[in-house]
Design an enzyme around this catalytic site. Structure first.
Site, PDB file in Angstrom:
ATOM      1  N   LYS A   1      40.719 -21.841 -17.891  1.00  0.00           N
ATOM      2  CA  LYS A   1      39.990 -22.340 -19.062  1.00  0.00           C
ATOM      3  C   LYS A   1      39.968 -21.178 -20.048  1.00  0.00           C
ATOM      4  O   LYS A   1      39.136 -20.275 -19.961  1.00  0.00           O
ATOM      5  CB  LYS A   1      38.569 -22.748 -18.660  1.00  0.00           C
ATOM      6  CG  LYS A   1      37.968 -23.870 -19.493  1.00  0.00           C
ATOM      7  CD  LYS A   1      37.860 -23.557 -20.960  1.00  0.00           C
ATOM      8  CE  LYS A   1      36.602 -22.791 -21.289  1.00  0.00           C
ATOM      9  NZ  LYS A   1      36.588 -22.308 -22.697  1.00  0.00           N
TER      10      LYS A   1
ATOM     11  N   GLU B   1      33.425 -10.270 -14.371  1.00  0.00           N
ATOM     12  CA  GLU B   1      33.544  -9.084 -15.227  1.00  0.00           C
ATOM     13  C   GLU B   1      32.782  -9.405 -16.500  1.00  0.00           C
ATOM     14  O   GLU B   1      33.202 -10.253 -17.292  1.00  0.00           O
ATOM     15  CB  GLU B   1      35.024  -8.766 -15.476  1.00  0.00           C
ATOM     16  CG  GLU B   1      35.697  -8.292 -14.183  1.00  0.00           C
ATOM     17  CD  GLU B   1      37.215  -8.182 -14.240  1.00  0.00           C
ATOM     18  OE1 GLU B   1      37.804  -8.405 -15.303  1.00  0.00           O
ATOM     19  OE2 GLU B   1      37.801  -7.871 -13.192  1.00  0.00           O
TER      20      GLU B   1
ATOM     21  N   CYS C   1      35.257  -4.861 -23.839  1.00  0.00           N
ATOM     22  CA  CYS C   1      34.085  -4.735 -22.967  1.00  0.00           C
ATOM     23  C   CYS C   1      33.844  -3.281 -22.564  1.00  0.00           C
ATOM     24  O   CYS C   1      32.720  -2.884 -22.291  1.00  0.00           O
ATOM     25  CB  CYS C   1      34.277  -5.583 -21.723  1.00  0.00           C
ATOM     26  SG  CYS C   1      35.842  -5.226 -20.899  1.00  0.00           S
TER      27      CYS C   1
ATOM     28  N   GLU D   1      24.390  -5.448 -26.424  1.00  0.00           N
ATOM     29  CA  GLU D   1      25.838  -5.434 -26.689  1.00  0.00           C
ATOM     30  C   GLU D   1      26.103  -6.130 -28.026  1.00  0.00           C
ATOM     31  O   GLU D   1      25.720  -7.274 -28.233  1.00  0.00           O
ATOM     32  CB  GLU D   1      26.588  -6.175 -25.570  1.00  0.00           C
ATOM     33  CG  GLU D   1      28.101  -6.100 -25.745  1.00  0.00           C
ATOM     34  CD  GLU D   1      28.870  -6.910 -24.695  1.00  0.00           C
ATOM     35  OE1 GLU D   1      28.515  -8.068 -24.442  1.00  0.00           O
ATOM     36  OE2 GLU D   1      29.835  -6.364 -24.133  1.00  0.00           O
TER      37      GLU D   1
HETATM   38  P1  NAD Z   1      31.609 -15.925 -23.349  1.00  0.00           P
HETATM   39  O1  NAD Z   1      30.805 -15.687 -22.131  1.00  0.00           O
HETATM   40  O2  NAD Z   1      30.930 -16.496 -24.546  1.00  0.00           O
HETATM   41  O3  NAD Z   1      32.800 -16.938 -23.035  1.00  0.00           O
HETATM   42  C1  NAD Z   1      33.746 -16.650 -22.039  1.00  0.00           C
HETATM   43  C2  NAD Z   1      34.312 -17.951 -21.510  1.00  0.00           C
HETATM   44  O4  NAD Z   1      33.297 -18.680 -20.835  1.00  0.00           O
HETATM   45  C3  NAD Z   1      34.866 -18.877 -22.586  1.00  0.00           C
HETATM   46  O5  NAD Z   1      36.059 -19.452 -22.113  1.00  0.00           O
HETATM   47  C4  NAD Z   1      33.775 -19.913 -22.721  1.00  0.00           C
HETATM   48  O6  NAD Z   1      34.219 -21.157 -23.208  1.00  0.00           O
HETATM   49  C5  NAD Z   1      33.283 -20.020 -21.291  1.00  0.00           C
HETATM   50  N1  NAD Z   1      31.921 -20.530 -21.121  1.00  0.00           N
HETATM   51  C6  NAD Z   1      30.851 -20.358 -21.942  1.00  0.00           C
HETATM   52  N2  NAD Z   1      29.750 -20.933 -21.412  1.00  0.00           N
HETATM   53  C7  NAD Z   1      30.129 -21.494 -20.231  1.00  0.00           C
HETATM   54  C8  NAD Z   1      29.448 -22.235 -19.227  1.00  0.00           C
HETATM   55  N3  NAD Z   1      28.140 -22.498 -19.322  1.00  0.00           N
HETATM   56  N4  NAD Z   1      30.150 -22.642 -18.156  1.00  0.00           N
HETATM   57  C9  NAD Z   1      31.469 -22.366 -18.036  1.00  0.00           C
HETATM   58  N5  NAD Z   1      32.173 -21.680 -18.959  1.00  0.00           N
HETATM   59  C10 NAD Z   1      31.508 -21.237 -20.047  1.00  0.00           C
HETATM   60  O7  NAD Z   1      32.315 -14.542 -23.677  1.00  0.00           O
HETATM   61  P2  NAD Z   1      33.250 -14.198 -24.932  1.00  0.00           P
HETATM   62  O8  NAD Z   1      32.401 -14.172 -26.162  1.00  0.00           O
HETATM   63  O9  NAD Z   1      34.445 -15.048 -24.896  1.00  0.00           O
HETATM   64  O10 NAD Z   1      33.718 -12.706 -24.588  1.00  0.00           O
HETATM   65  C11 NAD Z   1      32.994 -11.568 -24.926  1.00  0.00           C
HETATM   66  C12 NAD Z   1      32.171 -11.080 -23.748  1.00  0.00           C
HETATM   67  O11 NAD Z   1      33.039 -10.843 -22.653  1.00  0.00           O
HETATM   68  C13 NAD Z   1      31.466  -9.770 -23.986  1.00  0.00           C
HETATM   69  O12 NAD Z   1      30.181  -9.822 -23.422  1.00  0.00           O
HETATM   70  C14 NAD Z   1      32.313  -8.756 -23.228  1.00  0.00           C
HETATM   71  O13 NAD Z   1      31.656  -7.582 -22.839  1.00  0.00           O
HETATM   72  C15 NAD Z   1      32.757  -9.568 -22.076  1.00  0.00           C
HETATM   73  N6  NAD Z   1      33.971  -9.025 -21.480  1.00  0.00           N
HETATM   74  C16 NAD Z   1      33.887  -8.356 -20.284  1.00  0.00           C
HETATM   75  C17 NAD Z   1      35.019  -7.800 -19.708  1.00  0.00           C
HETATM   76  C18 NAD Z   1      34.958  -7.039 -18.395  1.00  0.00           C
HETATM   77  O14 NAD Z   1      36.005  -6.749 -17.847  1.00  0.00           O
HETATM   78  N7  NAD Z   1      33.782  -6.718 -17.891  1.00  0.00           N
HETATM   79  C19 NAD Z   1      36.249  -7.916 -20.359  1.00  0.00           C
HETATM   80  C20 NAD Z   1      36.295  -8.588 -21.584  1.00  0.00           C
HETATM   81  C21 NAD Z   1      35.148  -9.144 -22.121  1.00  0.00           C
END
Ligand code: NAD
Length: 484
Positions: free
Chosen positions: A176, A252, A286, A388
């Site tokens: 997804k 992550e 991240c 963040e």
């Molecule tokens: P997000 O959590 O908003 O979305 C990530 C994914 O989750 C998307 O595909 C979204 O559609 C899906 N999603 C959202 N709500 C959901 C739910 N209730 N159930 C199932 N799926 C759901 O994150 P983002 O804005 O896309 O990315 C940025 C974030 O990701 C930042 O917090 C960043 O730190 C983190 N990040 C972490 C790492 C790591 O390795 N630790 C790497 C990259 C990004």
């Protein structure tokens, strides 16, 4: 207009429901994304389950490894297509995507193909109570259907970081992608078909989180394990979904990483390193550094040097010569980042550079641009130091002692990464031992050996992936005891 279809059982399929994909460079609509509903997610799960029982499930590991090498080669052959797709989706500088995102997208398949081929399982010989001998050994079996939920910041890189090991281990996947970045996951479907990955092994469902494909996928009882990269809050929702059926998760999550610069550091290298860690990918990494702590004797000089470099960053579209800073991913994310810029001012920050929106030429003015921003002078309780932001910004504060630096770095709920700059070996090792993170870079940042563990401590994640650690999540060990 591009159509981003779901990819289910080896076929691209339209749905009745589409939403716009806009490029962050101009905010123009560049494609229609076909949102998966419950029916499409059910079909993807059924296809993935069937593939486990079919040719893929019976395939010898050597053949799987060959196919994963072929996937990597095909990504490299279609490098320009992947690059164009990633640039249109994210607006990041061409040099960044061509040096990091796309090559890593291919490498993620080769590295885990090599690991599954070469890493042995345990085997012991023991004496039994009757004086005989038994040999026990372990078999690795795939966990089954893996749900892969991805963010938008490094779309191909982070998605293949999960899909590579999951497939190497013999699982089938349903990806997804983020609603913001549908392109490269879709394109990967073409690659899978081109190299002969059996139908149903790799599936893509598009859509949002709650009430959409993300929720349907993570709640689906036919999904055996969930691997997720994204915000900590989303991780909590997915963990609740995974509780039904006690399905394992690998997370992550977010970070609020500290960069620590000691007075004995190689000054120019430390400035260049913190510069990357704060501003690369427009701060949407991240592992990025939004809190910088600099030892007092070099504090003023360091702030001035970093501010000069930040102010000199060229802001613009991917192919602009010398571009250093692209747009933020969306209008919504820009509003969030600018709200933190306003909070910093309201809380009394000294804005050393930036703090607002840049002047852009007319053809780019609707893109999601913000200025690279550096603050000083805030108390540790300030919102921009605690939360963040995920934008091109950092706060810099002075410190005096190693103990103080450790306490400051650890004063957060997160624990993803840190970058430490010092020439003193003892200080470096002490920092590595005492900062509560999954990744500690000394005199470097975002330098990765894919054979090593990757993941976050505290609210930054659950579990580790990378190298053999990925095998722990994507397989189950079965103990076999043979009495001779
Ligand atoms: P997000 O959590 O908003 O979305 C990530 C994914 O989750 C998307 O595909 C979204 O559609 C899906 N999603 C959202 N709500 C959901 C739910 N209730 N159930 C199932 N799926 C759901 O994150 P983002 O804005 O896309 O990315 C940025 C974030 O990701 C930042 O917090 C960043 O730190 C983190 N990040 C972490 C790492 C790591 O390795 N630790 C790497 C990259 C990004």
């Amino acid at each position: 207009m591009k159509q981003f279809h779901n990819f289910i059982d080896g076929e691209f399929a339209a749905t009745g429901n589409t939403f716009d994909k806009r490029t962050p460079i101009t905010n123009a609509v560049i494609g229609q994304v076909h949102e998966a509903g419950q029916a499409e997610v059910d079909a993807a799960v059924a296809a993935a389950r069937a593939a486990l029982k079919g040719e893929w499930g019976r395939m010898p590991v050597t053949r799987r490894v060959e196919l994963l090498y072929a996937v990597a080669d095909e990504i490299n052959r279609r490098f320009d297509d992947f690059l164009a797709a990633e640039l249109a989706d994210t607006g990041k500088p061409h040099s960044l995507a061509s040096h990091i995102d796309i090559p890593r997208g291919a490498a993620n398949f080769k590295v885990f193909a090599d690991i599954i081929k070469n890493v042995p399982t345990e085997s012991f010989e023991m004496t039994t109570p009757d004086g005989g001998t038994a040999i026990s050994y372990a078999l690795r079996s795939p966990v089954g259907v893996v749900g892969v939920v991805c963010p938008w910041n490094l779309p191909l890189l982070l998605m293949t970081w999960k899909v590579g090991p999951a497939l190497a281990c013999g699982n089938t996947v349903i990806v997804k992608p983020s609603e913001e970045t549908p392109a490269t996951a879709t394109l990967l479907g073409e690659v899978m078909n081109a190299v002969g990955i059996p139908k149903g092994v790799y599936n893509v469902v598009h859509g949002f989180g709650p009430g959409s494909a993300g929720e349907y996928l993570t709640r689906h009882p036919g999904v055996n394990a969930i691997t997720f990269t994204g915000e900590t809050r989303t991780g909590e929702a997915i963990m609740a979904a995974a509780a039904k059926g006690v399905r394992p998760v690998s997370f992550e999550l977010g970070g609020k990483n500290a960069g620590v610069v000691f007075a004995d550091a190689d000054f120019d290298k430390a400035v260049a390193g913190i510069m990357r860690s704060a501003f690369e990918n427009c701060g949407q990494v991240c592992l990025g550094t939004e809190r910088v702590y600099v030892q007092r004797p070099i504090f003023d000089k360091f702030v001035a040097a970093l501010a000069a470099k930040a102010a000199a960053l060229k802001i613009g579209p991917p192919d602009m010569p010398g571009v250093g800073l692209g747009p933020l991913i969306s209008a919504e994310h820009k509003a969030k980042v600018l709200s933190y810029y306003a909070k910093a001012k309201a809380e009394g920050a000294t804005v050393v550079t930036g703090g607002g929106e840049p002047d852009m030429p007319a053809e780019l003015k609707d893109g999601h641009w913000v200025q690279p921003t550096i603050w000083t002078g805030l108390p540790e309780s300030a919102a921009v130091i605690r939360e963040e932001i995920f934008g091109p910004c950092c706060h810099i504060a002075p410190f005096d002692t190693v103990d103080e630096a450790i306490a400051l770095a650890n004063a957060t709920d997160y624990g993803l990464a840190t970058t430490v700059w010092t020439q003193n070996l003892s200080t470096a090792h002490r920092m590595a031992r005492e900062i509560e993170v999954g990744l500690c870079w000394i005199n470097s940042w975002f330098l990765r050996d894919l054979r090593t563990a990757f993941g976050g401590s505290k609210a930054s994640g659950i579990g580790r992936e990378g190298g053999v650690h990925s095998l722990e999540f994507y397989t189950e060990l079965r103990n076999v005891m043979v009495k001779l």
